[in-house]
Design a protein around this motif. Structure first.
Motif, PDB file in Angstrom:
ATOM      1  N   MET A 132     -12.806   2.370   7.027  1.00 38.20           N
ATOM      2  CA  MET A 132     -11.608   1.526   7.243  1.00 38.20           C
ATOM      3  C   MET A 132     -10.287   2.413   6.314  1.00 38.20           C
ATOM      4  O   MET A 132     -10.134   3.095   5.295  1.00 38.20           O
ATOM      5  CB  MET A 132     -12.120  -0.123   5.896  1.00 38.20           C
ATOM      6  CG  MET A 132     -10.640  -0.440   6.307  1.00 38.20           C
ATOM      7  SD  MET A 132     -10.808  -1.740   4.403  1.00 38.20           S
ATOM      8  CE  MET A 132     -12.060  -3.145   6.346  1.00 38.20           C
ATOM      9  N   THR A 133      -9.632   2.622   7.575  1.00 34.99           N
ATOM     10  CA  THR A 133      -7.836   2.703   6.841  1.00 34.99           C
ATOM     11  C   THR A 133      -7.408   2.243   5.741  1.00 34.99           C
ATOM     12  O   THR A 133      -7.436   1.279   6.201  1.00 34.99           O
ATOM     13  CB  THR A 133      -7.109   3.060   7.915  1.00 34.99           C
ATOM     14  OG1 THR A 133      -8.257   3.864   9.130  1.00 34.99           O
ATOM     15  CG2 THR A 133      -6.273   3.877   7.330  1.00 34.99           C
ATOM     16  N   VAL A 134      -6.891   3.139   4.567  1.00 37.79           N
ATOM     17  CA  VAL A 134      -5.950   2.614   3.516  1.00 37.79           C
ATOM     18  C   VAL A 134      -4.567   1.525   4.585  1.00 37.79           C
ATOM     19  O   VAL A 134      -3.891   2.588   5.434  1.00 37.79           O
ATOM     20  CB  VAL A 134      -5.839   3.801   2.853  1.00 37.79           C
ATOM     21  CG1 VAL A 134      -4.525   2.634   1.926  1.00 37.79           C
ATOM     22  CG2 VAL A 134      -6.927   4.111   2.194  1.00 37.79           C
ATOM     23  N   ASP A 135      -4.464   0.311   3.674  1.00 38.87           N
ATOM     24  CA  ASP A 135      -3.326   0.009   3.922  1.00 38.87           C
ATOM     25  C   ASP A 135      -1.697   0.873   3.781  1.00 38.87           C
ATOM     26  O   ASP A 135      -2.185   0.627   2.642  1.00 38.87           O
ATOM     27  CB  ASP A 135      -3.194  -1.275   3.856  1.00 38.87           C
ATOM     28  CG  ASP A 135      -2.207  -2.647   4.515  1.00 38.87           C
ATOM     29  OD1 ASP A 135      -2.056  -2.998   4.352  1.00 38.87           O
ATOM     30  OD2 ASP A 135      -0.921  -1.522   4.882  1.00 38.87           O
TER      31      ASP A 135
ATOM     32  N   GLN B 185       0.672  -0.983   2.175  1.00 33.13           N
ATOM     33  CA  GLN B 185       0.664  -2.434   0.908  1.00 33.13           C
ATOM     34  C   GLN B 185      -0.072  -1.394  -0.111  1.00 33.13           C
ATOM     35  O   GLN B 185       0.123  -1.875  -1.053  1.00 33.13           O
ATOM     36  CB  GLN B 185       0.016  -3.664   0.758  1.00 33.13           C
ATOM     37  CG  GLN B 185       0.871  -4.588   2.212  1.00 33.13           C
ATOM     38  CD  GLN B 185       1.894  -4.758   1.271  1.00 33.13           C
ATOM     39  OE1 GLN B 185       2.227  -4.711   0.298  1.00 33.13           O
ATOM     40  NE2 GLN B 185       2.856  -5.086   1.983  1.00 33.13           N
ATOM     41  N   GLY B 186      -0.931  -0.531   0.424  1.00 29.64           N
ATOM     42  CA  GLY B 186      -2.048   0.222  -0.049  1.00 29.64           C
ATOM     43  C   GLY B 186      -1.634   1.857  -1.021  1.00 29.64           C
ATOM     44  O   GLY B 186      -0.577   1.662  -1.330  1.00 29.64           O
ATOM     45  N   PHE B 187      -2.411   2.459  -0.335  1.00 30.31           N
ATOM     46  CA  PHE B 187      -2.425   3.519  -1.713  1.00 30.31           C
ATOM     47  C   PHE B 187      -1.364   4.321  -0.928  1.00 30.31           C
ATOM     48  O   PHE B 187      -0.641   5.041  -2.747  1.00 30.31           O
ATOM     49  CB  PHE B 187      -3.723   4.467  -1.716  1.00 30.31           C
ATOM     50  CG  PHE B 187      -4.392   5.575  -2.220  1.00 30.31           C
ATOM     51  CD1 PHE B 187      -3.933   5.809  -3.956  1.00 30.31           C
ATOM     52  CD2 PHE B 187      -3.806   6.643  -1.805  1.00 30.31           C
ATOM     53  CE1 PHE B 187      -3.764   6.551  -4.658  1.00 30.31           C
ATOM     54  CE2 PHE B 187      -3.552   7.577  -3.236  1.00 30.31           C
ATOM     55  CZ  PHE B 187      -3.770   7.798  -4.064  1.00 30.31           C
ATOM     56  N   ILE B 188      -0.642   4.177  -0.153  1.00 36.35           N
ATOM     57  CA  ILE B 188       0.305   4.903   0.846  1.00 36.35           C
ATOM     58  C   ILE B 188       1.722   4.593  -0.273  1.00 36.35           C
ATOM     59  O   ILE B 188       2.712   5.543  -0.508  1.00 36.35           O
ATOM     60  CB  ILE B 188       0.271   4.607   1.910  1.00 36.35           C
ATOM     61  CG1 ILE B 188      -0.862   5.952   2.510  1.00 36.35           C
ATOM     62  CG2 ILE B 188       2.276   5.451   1.795  1.00 36.35           C
ATOM     63  CD1 ILE B 188      -1.242   6.810   2.354  1.00 36.35           C
TER      64      ILE B 188
ATOM     65  N   ARG C 147       3.573   6.755  -2.686  1.00 33.39           N
ATOM     66  CA  ARG C 147       5.558   6.823  -2.628  1.00 33.39           C
ATOM     67  C   ARG C 147       6.172   7.202  -3.793  1.00 33.39           C
ATOM     68  O   ARG C 147       6.943   7.449  -4.447  1.00 33.39           O
ATOM     69  CB  ARG C 147       6.395   5.712  -1.705  1.00 33.39           C
ATOM     70  CG  ARG C 147       5.427   6.178   0.120  1.00 33.39           C
ATOM     71  CD  ARG C 147       6.163   5.265   1.074  1.00 33.39           C
ATOM     72  NE  ARG C 147       5.855   6.054   2.221  1.00 33.39           N
ATOM     73  CZ  ARG C 147       6.094   7.283   3.216  1.00 33.39           C
ATOM     74  NH1 ARG C 147       6.452   7.760   2.830  1.00 33.39           N
ATOM     75  NH2 ARG C 147       5.439   6.918   4.028  1.00 33.39           N
ATOM     76  N   LEU C 148       5.737   6.138  -4.558  1.00 33.55           N
ATOM     77  CA  LEU C 148       5.970   6.268  -5.945  1.00 33.55           C
ATOM     78  C   LEU C 148       6.193   7.214  -7.114  1.00 33.55           C
ATOM     79  O   LEU C 148       6.341   7.376  -7.699  1.00 33.55           O
ATOM     80  CB  LEU C 148       5.292   4.837  -7.153  1.00 33.55           C
ATOM     81  CG  LEU C 148       5.220   3.527  -8.097  1.00 33.55           C
ATOM     82  CD1 LEU C 148       6.922   3.736  -8.194  1.00 33.55           C
ATOM     83  CD2 LEU C 148       5.183   3.247  -8.750  1.00 33.55           C
ATOM     84  N   GLY C 149       4.265   7.466  -6.698  1.00 36.59           N
ATOM     85  CA  GLY C 149       4.453   8.870  -7.106  1.00 36.59           C
ATOM     86  C   GLY C 149       5.602   9.697  -7.048  1.00 36.59           C
ATOM     87  O   GLY C 149       5.650  10.708  -8.146  1.00 36.59           O
TER      88      GLY C 149
ATOM     89  N   PRO D 291      -1.007  11.031   5.880  1.00 38.02           N
ATOM     90  CA  PRO D 291      -1.819  11.187   6.810  1.00 38.02           C
ATOM     91  C   PRO D 291      -2.640   9.806   6.377  1.00 38.02           C
ATOM     92  O   PRO D 291      -2.690   9.585   5.118  1.00 38.02           O
ATOM     93  CB  PRO D 291      -2.115  11.831   6.611  1.00 38.02           C
ATOM     94  CG  PRO D 291      -2.200  12.905   5.201  1.00 38.02           C
ATOM     95  CD  PRO D 291      -0.179  12.773   4.927  1.00 38.02           C
ATOM     96  N   ASP D 292      -2.608   9.408   7.110  1.00 39.36           N
ATOM     97  CA  ASP D 292      -3.531   7.641   6.805  1.00 39.36           C
ATOM     98  C   ASP D 292      -4.758   8.852   6.464  1.00 39.36           C
ATOM     99  O   ASP D 292      -4.895   9.907   6.531  1.00 39.36           O
ATOM    100  CB  ASP D 292      -4.563   7.319   8.452  1.00 39.36           C
ATOM    101  CG  ASP D 292      -3.073   6.597   8.268  1.00 39.36           C
ATOM    102  OD1 ASP D 292      -2.629   5.517   7.289  1.00 39.36           O
ATOM    103  OD2 ASP D 292      -2.847   6.041   9.865  1.00 39.36           O
TER     104      ASP D 292
END
Length: 265
Positions: free
Chosen positions: A1-4, A7-10, A14-16, A254-255
């Motif tokens: 399953m690809t991370v959203d 709303q998710g880890f990506i 970006r916050l990082g 990347p996803d």
């Protein structure tokens, strides 16, 4: 399953990037304005944040963001989600990703210490203490040396980016004009700092002398006697911070799926 991606880890990654940008801007500013305080490295930036309104909240946000960024770098190195490959050139880049993950994991831990109140003031000796603890392990010298090599690889990659602006391959075309020039200058400054850190780690591993280890702050202060170069590097770090803030918005990330979490050699 690809991370959203929305709303998710990506989002955390970006916050990082934004957190990394804030740290470098503050560190460069401190190096230019109050030189000696820069010896504490990122801790001096976290110490500065403690004094601003809502600083504790901001420190928690920075800690979470830096942790997500570190995890992204580890996944990039081990899972090869950026498709660097297993050829020598790709392996070198992945080693650099891993070293970056280690560096930002330490930054995340330091930010957490300040956010939680475990640390109340900047300390310039943390790098030597961590290295000393690592050298006490049976394979500590090897691990320290490998991290040092990773930083040297990272320095080479940053220098190459400063020359070729290859980082633009990962930046959305809608990014503001001028981001390439800012990225080049920031990458050049970061290459110098990474090279100093890497050399100190490799020398420490070979000589078993943790006192030779330079953290981010010590590496900057090592240039202080070089006058103009010190100032240029400090300004360059601020520019790299600004570039990171732009990257937080326009970086093409990347996803990846669960299978990408497994090491790919």
């Amino acid at each position: 399953m690809t991370v959203d991606k929305s709303q998710g880890f990506i989002t955390l990654v970006r916050l990082g990037y934004a957190a990394r940008g804030l740290v470098y801007i503050l560190l460069g500013y401190i190096a230019v304005s109050t030189a000696g305080e820069a010896r504490a490295g990122a801790s001096s930036a976290f110490d500065y944040l403690q004094e601003v309104p809502l600083g504790s909240v901001l420190l928690w946000v920075v800690a979470v963001g830096l942790l997500a960024y570190a995890l992204f770098k580890f996944i990039s190195a081990l899972g090869d989600i950026q498709h660097r490959g297993s050829e020598p050139k790709g392996v070198v880049k992945r080693v650099g990703d891993f070293a970056s993950g280690v560096a930002h994991l330490f930054l995340a831990y330091a930010a957490w210490q300040f956010a939680s109140g475990a640390t109340h003031s900047a300390d310039g000796g943390q790098s030597q203490e961590m290295a000393g603890s690592l050298l006490d392990w049976q394979i500590g010298a090897l691990a320290l040396g490998l991290v040092g090599v990773g930083f040297l690889v990272g320095a080479f990659m940053q220098a190459k980016s400063a020359i070729t602006a290859s980082f633009m391959n990962h930046i959305d075309g809608r990014a503001p004009t001028g981001v390439e020039a800012v990225g080049r200058a920031g990458s050049a400054a970061r290459a110098i700092v990474f090279a100093l850190i890497g050399l100190s780690l490799v020398q420490s591993a070979w000589l078993s002398q943790s006192g030779k280890v330079k953290g981010l702050g010590e590496a900057i202060m090592a240039l202080r006697d070089n006058g103009p170069l010190y100032t240029l590097v400090a300004i360059g770090l601020m520019l790299f911070g600004a570039f990171s803030l732009v990257t937080a918005r326009y970086r093409i990330i990347p996803d990846f799926s669960r299978k990408d979490l497994k090491p790919k050699l």
